[in-house]
Design a protein around this motif. Sequence first.
Motif, mmCIF file in Angstrom:
data_model
loop_
_atom_site.group_PDB
_atom_site.id
_atom_site.type_symbol
_atom_site.label_atom_id
_atom_site.label_comp_id
_atom_site.label_asym_id
_atom_site.label_seq_id
_atom_site.Cartn_x
_atom_site.Cartn_y
_atom_site.Cartn_z
ATOM 1 N N CYS A 1 21.803 -51.335 63.272
ATOM 2 C CA CYS A 1 22.240 -52.605 62.684
ATOM 3 C C CYS A 1 23.731 -52.866 62.844
ATOM 4 O O CYS A 1 24.292 -53.709 62.140
ATOM 5 C CB CYS A 1 21.876 -52.629 61.200
ATOM 6 S SG CYS A 1 20.133 -52.362 60.857
ATOM 7 N N VAL B 1 17.098 -56.985 57.633
ATOM 8 C CA VAL B 1 18.488 -57.414 57.759
ATOM 9 C C VAL B 1 18.594 -58.906 57.437
ATOM 10 O O VAL B 1 17.820 -59.705 57.967
ATOM 11 C CB VAL B 1 19.013 -57.184 59.193
ATOM 12 C CG1 VAL B 1 20.453 -57.665 59.339
ATOM 13 C CG2 VAL B 1 18.880 -55.719 59.585
ATOM 14 N N VAL C 1 21.426 -55.062 54.322
ATOM 15 C CA VAL C 1 20.349 -54.340 54.983
ATOM 16 C C VAL C 1 19.585 -53.581 53.911
ATOM 17 O O VAL C 1 20.187 -52.890 53.088
ATOM 18 C CB VAL C 1 20.920 -53.357 56.036
ATOM 19 C CG1 VAL C 1 19.806 -52.514 56.645
ATOM 20 C CG2 VAL C 1 21.696 -54.107 57.109
#
Length: 122
Positions: free
Chosen positions: A96, A115, A106
């Motif tokens: 991420c 996310v 997240v």
Amino acid sequence: MKLLLDQGLPRSAAKLLREEGIDTVHVSEIGYSTADDAAILQKGREEERIVITFDADFHALLALSRATTPSVIRIRIEGLYGKKAAGLIQQVLARCAEDLAQGAVVTVQPNRIRVRRLPLLS
């Protein structure tokens, strides 16, 4: 990336992440072990750190304030100790990284990573 680990996460995870070259501090190392969530978010914002927590309140505070920083990772997996926590955090950062750099929340569950970009609207 720079990280700020909340109280529920093991201090040993911060040490292990530092050993891997990730600038990481645990709230207990900086006198924030009893700080409220808003203060921890502000510290993360000031130091440009991603806040990592088990606490859902961080997401709610970001939504209410429509903040664009700091990014927050909420882990919803129980029984994580030092090495497992550090490994999971490294996996989430790798997966991420772009979203976290732009400002995101997240949520990490056993079989899913969700996310959402900041600011959180509705």
